[in-house]
Design a protein around this motif. Structure first.
Motif, PDB file in Angstrom:
ATOM      1  N   ARG A  74       0.852  -1.077  -0.124  1.00  0.00           N
ATOM      2  CA  ARG A  74       0.017   0.107   0.074  1.00  0.00           C
ATOM      3  C   ARG A  74       1.016   1.218   0.043  1.00  0.00           C
ATOM      4  NH1 ARG A  74      -3.101  -0.621   4.694  1.00  0.00           N
ATOM      5  NH2 ARG A  74      -4.480  -1.876   3.500  1.00  0.00           N
ATOM      6  N   ASP A  75       0.746   2.066  -1.005  1.00  0.00           N
ATOM      7  CA  ASP A  75       1.438   3.468  -1.058  1.00  0.00           C
ATOM      8  C   ASP A  75       0.705   4.630  -0.996  1.00  0.00           C
ATOM      9  OD1 ASP A  75       3.531   1.565  -1.892  1.00  0.00           O
ATOM     10  OD2 ASP A  75       3.274   1.737  -4.055  1.00  0.00           O
ATOM     11  N   VAL A  76       1.176   5.637  -0.385  1.00  0.00           N
ATOM     12  CA  VAL A  76       0.687   7.004  -0.285  1.00  0.00           C
ATOM     13  C   VAL A  76       1.616   8.175  -0.632  1.00  0.00           C
ATOM     14  CG1 VAL A  76      -0.363   8.579   1.188  1.00  0.00           C
ATOM     15  CG2 VAL A  76      -1.199   6.295   1.514  1.00  0.00           C
ATOM     16  N   ALA A  77       1.510   9.000  -1.409  1.00  0.00           N
ATOM     17  CA  ALA A  77       2.368  10.172  -1.903  1.00  0.00           C
ATOM     18  C   ALA A  77       1.627  11.350  -2.016  1.00  0.00           C
ATOM     19  CB  ALA A  77       3.024   9.727  -3.061  1.00  0.00           C
ATOM     20  N   VAL A  78       2.372  12.510  -1.425  1.00  0.00           N
ATOM     21  CA  VAL A  78       2.019  13.838  -1.372  1.00  0.00           C
ATOM     22  C   VAL A  78       3.118  14.827  -1.871  1.00  0.00           C
ATOM     23  CG1 VAL A  78       1.392  15.739  -0.171  1.00  0.00           C
ATOM     24  CG2 VAL A  78       0.370  13.536   0.507  1.00  0.00           C
ATOM     25  N   HIS A  79       2.690  15.404  -3.090  1.00  0.00           N
ATOM     26  CA  HIS A  79       3.873  16.137  -3.626  1.00  0.00           C
ATOM     27  C   HIS A  79       3.255  17.652  -3.805  1.00  0.00           C
ATOM     28  CE1 HIS A  79       6.090  12.797  -5.200  1.00  0.00           C
ATOM     29  NE2 HIS A  79       4.886  12.157  -5.264  1.00  0.00           N
ATOM     30  N   TRP A  80       4.040  18.639  -3.458  1.00  0.00           N
ATOM     31  CA  TRP A  80       3.630  19.853  -3.502  1.00  0.00           C
ATOM     32  C   TRP A  80       4.824  20.692  -3.768  1.00  0.00           C
ATOM     33  CZ3 TRP A  80       6.215  23.964  -0.690  1.00  0.00           C
ATOM     34  CH2 TRP A  80       5.808  25.347  -0.945  1.00  0.00           C
ATOM     35  N   GLN A  81       4.597  21.794  -4.970  1.00  0.00           N
ATOM     36  CA  GLN A  81       5.629  22.839  -5.424  1.00  0.00           C
ATOM     37  C   GLN A  81       5.055  24.273  -5.348  1.00  0.00           C
ATOM     38  OE1 GLN A  81       6.119  21.348  -9.589  1.00  0.00           O
ATOM     39  NE2 GLN A  81       8.104  20.507  -8.835  1.00  0.00           N
ATOM     40  N   ARG A  82       5.961  25.204  -4.990  1.00  0.00           N
ATOM     41  CA  ARG A  82       5.680  26.497  -5.370  1.00  0.00           C
ATOM     42  C   ARG A  82       6.587  26.972  -6.150  1.00  0.00           C
ATOM     43  NH1 ARG A  82       6.884  31.442  -1.265  1.00  0.00           N
ATOM     44  NH2 ARG A  82       6.093  33.167  -2.527  1.00  0.00           N
ATOM     45  N   LEU A  83       6.154  27.229  -7.631  1.00  0.00           N
ATOM     46  CA  LEU A  83       6.787  27.613  -8.744  1.00  0.00           C
ATOM     47  C   LEU A  83       7.087  29.089  -8.807  1.00  0.00           C
ATOM     48  CD1 LEU A  83       4.743  25.473 -11.206  1.00  0.00           C
ATOM     49  CD2 LEU A  83       6.834  24.708 -10.032  1.00  0.00           C
ATOM     50  N   ASN A  84       6.370  29.907  -8.208  1.00  0.00           N
ATOM     51  CA  ASN A  84       6.773  31.259  -8.202  1.00  0.00           C
ATOM     52  C   ASN A  84       5.927  31.898  -7.235  1.00  0.00           C
ATOM     53  OD1 ASN A  84       4.339  32.041  -9.443  1.00  0.00           O
ATOM     54  ND2 ASN A  84       5.239  31.559 -11.482  1.00  0.00           N
ATOM     55  N   ILE A  85       5.861  33.029  -7.048  1.00  0.00           N
ATOM     56  CA  ILE A  85       4.828  33.599  -5.830  1.00  0.00           C
ATOM     57  C   ILE A  85       3.587  33.292  -5.908  1.00  0.00           C
ATOM     58  CG2 ILE A  85       4.039  36.008  -4.971  1.00  0.00           C
ATOM     59  CD1 ILE A  85       6.508  37.296  -5.892  1.00  0.00           C
ATOM     60  N   ALA A  86       2.705  33.147  -7.157  1.00  0.00           N
ATOM     61  CA  ALA A  86       1.401  32.889  -7.148  1.00  0.00           C
ATOM     62  C   ALA A  86       1.179  31.313  -7.853  1.00  0.00           C
ATOM     63  CB  ALA A  86       0.824  33.969  -7.896  1.00  0.00           C
ATOM     64  N   THR A  87       1.999  30.851  -8.149  1.00  0.00           N
ATOM     65  CA  THR A  87       1.825  29.277  -8.853  1.00  0.00           C
ATOM     66  C   THR A  87       2.213  28.411  -7.827  1.00  0.00           C
ATOM     67  OG1 THR A  87       2.336  30.402 -10.990  1.00  0.00           O
ATOM     68  CG2 THR A  87       2.428  28.121 -10.670  1.00  0.00           C
ATOM     69  N   GLN A  88       1.402  27.270  -7.767  1.00  0.00           N
ATOM     70  CA  GLN A  88       1.608  26.283  -6.881  1.00  0.00           C
ATOM     71  C   GLN A  88       1.040  25.025  -7.547  1.00  0.00           C
ATOM     72  OE1 GLN A  88       1.418  26.744  -2.484  1.00  0.00           O
ATOM     73  NE2 GLN A  88       0.808  28.869  -2.985  1.00  0.00           N
ATOM     74  N   SER A  89       1.464  23.840  -7.129  1.00  0.00           N
ATOM     75  CA  SER A  89       0.706  22.614  -7.354  1.00  0.00           C
ATOM     76  C   SER A  89       0.799  21.503  -6.469  1.00  0.00           C
ATOM     77  CB  SER A  89       1.579  21.970  -8.656  1.00  0.00           C
ATOM     78  OG  SER A  89       2.926  21.600  -8.130  1.00  0.00           O
ATOM     79  N   LEU A  90      -0.285  20.774  -6.219  1.00  0.00           N
ATOM     80  CA  LEU A  90      -0.336  19.525  -5.374  1.00  0.00           C
ATOM     81  C   LEU A  90      -0.808  18.527  -5.882  1.00  0.00           C
ATOM     82  CD1 LEU A  90      -0.532  19.019  -2.283  1.00  0.00           C
ATOM     83  CD2 LEU A  90      -3.029  19.657  -2.397  1.00  0.00           C
ATOM     84  N   ASP A  91      -0.389  17.442  -5.499  1.00  0.00           N
ATOM     85  CA  ASP A  91      -0.528  15.939  -6.139  1.00  0.00           C
ATOM     86  C   ASP A  91      -0.655  15.172  -5.043  1.00  0.00           C
ATOM     87  OD1 ASP A  91      -0.689  13.815  -7.821  1.00  0.00           O
ATOM     88  OD2 ASP A  91       1.204  13.997  -8.928  1.00  0.00           O
TER      89      ASP A  91
END
Length: 567
Positions: free
Chosen positions: A274-291
């Motif tokens: 069983r696998d669980v993953a969380v990925h977060w990025q802040r690319l610049n001041i207003a740009t972000q991603s969540l996986d």
């Protein structure tokens, strides 16, 4: 003076070689067959020389020279010379199968007249028996008769008891559940024992990213039962990865912008795959991603894996993309994995103020896209975490209906004569190759390509590329592309098992229909270090790149460094 020193060195080197030769053992043999002769051959000791002579004599016996013997021995303290008299060569005139089961004989190579054919055939029968529940089977030649150099015989087969698999047992420093190992290996209680299945199970478990085998499998034979025991030790597979990026601040020239990334990956929870993953990025001041993703292996004890995932990308104040996917995976073989998936992708324009006076549909729009697709993974890497050899292929295709949603912030007339529902499809593929040259030198190559197609493609539809995991030397998600292809190349100089210095070069070709020059051919190069500290990996990479929008200048170079902790 220099000549004297050089002469002394040569003298001692020559003396060492002479001493080494005197401490060895030499063997020479010949035979009455003119082409079966070997000149002097050196061995480390007399024992090794004797083993060599025995192997030569056994090879003649296997060829049918049953009367072979050695004579004319010349034995010295450090050498042996002898001659083999081969005699007459024997052949099989006939061999009856006797009581050997016909189902075994149908799947092996037929007998020939060569003497060693019988030995090879018997080994094949034993192997067939071992793979069909008879690990104690025996076979021998019976009623042997000779007529000159022609032989005849009958095979006599004893199957022994029929053995069935018992439950799988797991030992060692591991949390792995026995049920999980049973699913991975395919060893099911109640099925006939198979040596081939046991060998393949050993290979399959050796490729697991979750654990390593500390010894070969053991089999405990009881009354008509065989219980396999696998001794495992868990790997440090869980990942905590933090990366800091230093980028030029476009809003404040001369200053740097600090971006961030967090990767948390927890594997093999509960020992069940069983696998669980969380990925977060802040690319610049207003740009972000969540996986966020989670996978459950062998759902309800079936051969299917199921995984769910959610992804969010906020592109400054322009748009917000959301992805929700459901995957079902099936292991076709130990090297191949097939999955089927459904994905719901939606996008919303955040700032509609800039589009209140447009007369045509702009390059961003609200939409929903329901996708259905399949993917294939072929994995022939020699190690799941730090490969040195092999290749990896990952590909997927998807299609579905895309629906354009009318945004009340846009003038209504922009949707006139626009087909709001239309089919859209995409495809992506990636192949990775590791080349092992020697212990301190290796190479790594990766090629990636993808495309998406629809009557109404928007900027928030396109692939996002650039950065540490695609085309280095550029900001994360720097490029938009309707179709793309790029190659990553690295030369690696290893100074530890998982530590190396490297230089890299990346080349790509991208198509973006919303840019004046729709075709971009970015390239980049740089260097870095991957340092294994025992409990984690420290990475530092420096790269500089050129594209239509970025000149080749060191002021635009990119630096990425971070520490990937495994626990």
């Amino acid at each position: 003076m220099k000549s004297s020193i050089l002469a002394s060195i040569l003298f001692f080197l020559a003396g060492g070689l002479i001493c080494q030769a005197q401490n060895g053992f030499w063997v020479k043999w010949s035979s009455d067959h003119p082409q079966r002769t070997v000149d002097w051959k050196a061995f480390s000791s007399k024992t090794e020389g004797d083993k060599y002579i025995d192997s030569i004599q056994n090879s003649f016996l296997n060829e049918g020279y049953l009367g072979v013997f050695a004579n004319d021995e010349e034995l010295a303290e450090d050498s042996l010379s002898l001659s083999f008299v081969l005699g007459e060569k024997y052949f099989w005139k006939s061999i009856a199968h006797g009581n050997v089961p016909q189902e075994f004989t149908n799947s092996i190579i037929p007998l020939t007249q060569e003497y060693n054919s019988a030995t090879t055939w018997m080994k094949s029968i034993i192997k067939e028996a071992e793979n069909n529940g008879f690990p104690f089977a025996q076979i021998k030649l019976d009623s042997i008769q000779r007529n000159g150099n022609e032989l005849s015989a009958v095979f006599n087969y004893d199957s022994g008891p029929l053995i069935f698999w018992d439950s799988v047992k797991v030992s060692g420093d591991t949390k792995t559940q026995e049920k999980y190992v049973q699913h991975i290996t395919g060893i099911q209680p109640g099925l006939p024992f198979s040596q081939k299945q046991l060998d393949e199970a050993h290979k399959e478990l050796s490729r697991s990213p979750y654990f390593v085998q500390t010894q070969d499998p053991l089999v405990d034979f009881k009354i008509k039962k065989a219980q396999p025991t696998f001794t495992l030790r868990d790997r440090n597979t869980n990942v905590l990865d933090g990366i800091i990026g230093l980028l030029p601040n476009a809003n404040e020239p001369g200053k740097m912008l600090i971006t961030g990334q967090l990767d948390l990956e927890l594997y093999h929870l509960g020992g069940k795959g069983r696998d669980v993953a969380v990925h977060w990025q802040r690319l610049n001041i207003a740009t972000q991603s969540l996986d966020i993703s989670a996978k459950e292996a062998f759902l309800f004890n079936s051969p299917l894996d199921v995984s769910i995932g959610f992804n969010l990308l906020k592109q400054d104040s322009t748009f917000l993309n959301r992805y929700l996917n459901l995957d079902f995976g099936y292991r076709l073989s130990k090297n191949s994995y097939l999955r089927f998936f459904t994905r719901r992708q939606s996008s919303a324009v955040l700032n509609t103020e800039a589009y209140k006076d447009v007369t045509d549909l702009p390059d961003v729009a609200d939409y929903q896209w329901n996708q259905y697709g399949m993917g294939l993974t072929l994995n022939r890497l020699d190690d799941p975490n730090f490969p040195r050899r092999g290749f990896l292929f990952i590909g997927e295709v998807a299609l579905g209906n895309k629906k354009i949603l009318e945004n009340t912030g846009f003038p209504p007339e922009v949707y006139v004569n626009v087909e709001l529902n239309s089919p859209q499809y995409l495809g992506e593929a990636e192949i990775e190759k590791h080349i092992y040259i020697k212990s301190t030198w290796g190479m790594w190559f990766r090629g990636s390509a993808g495309f998406t197609q629809n009557k109404n493609l928007f900027l928030n539809d396109l692939f996002r590329l650039g950065g540490l995991k695609s085309i280095r030397g550029f900001n994360e998600n720097y490029f938009y592309a309707r179709s793309y292809g790029y190659i990553n190349m690295e030369q690696r100089l290893f100074f530890g098992k998982n530590s190396f210095l490297m230089v890299f070069a990346d080349f790509g070709i991208l198509e973006n229909p919303y840019f004046a020059a729709s075709i971009d051919k970015p390239f980049s190069f740089g260097a870095g270090i991957n340092l294994d500290s025992g409990s984690g990996i420290f990475r530092f990479i420096y790269g500089v790149g050129k594209s239509n929008l970025q000149p080749l200048q060191f002021s635009f170079s990119r630096i990425h460094f971070g520490y990937l902790a495994r626990f």
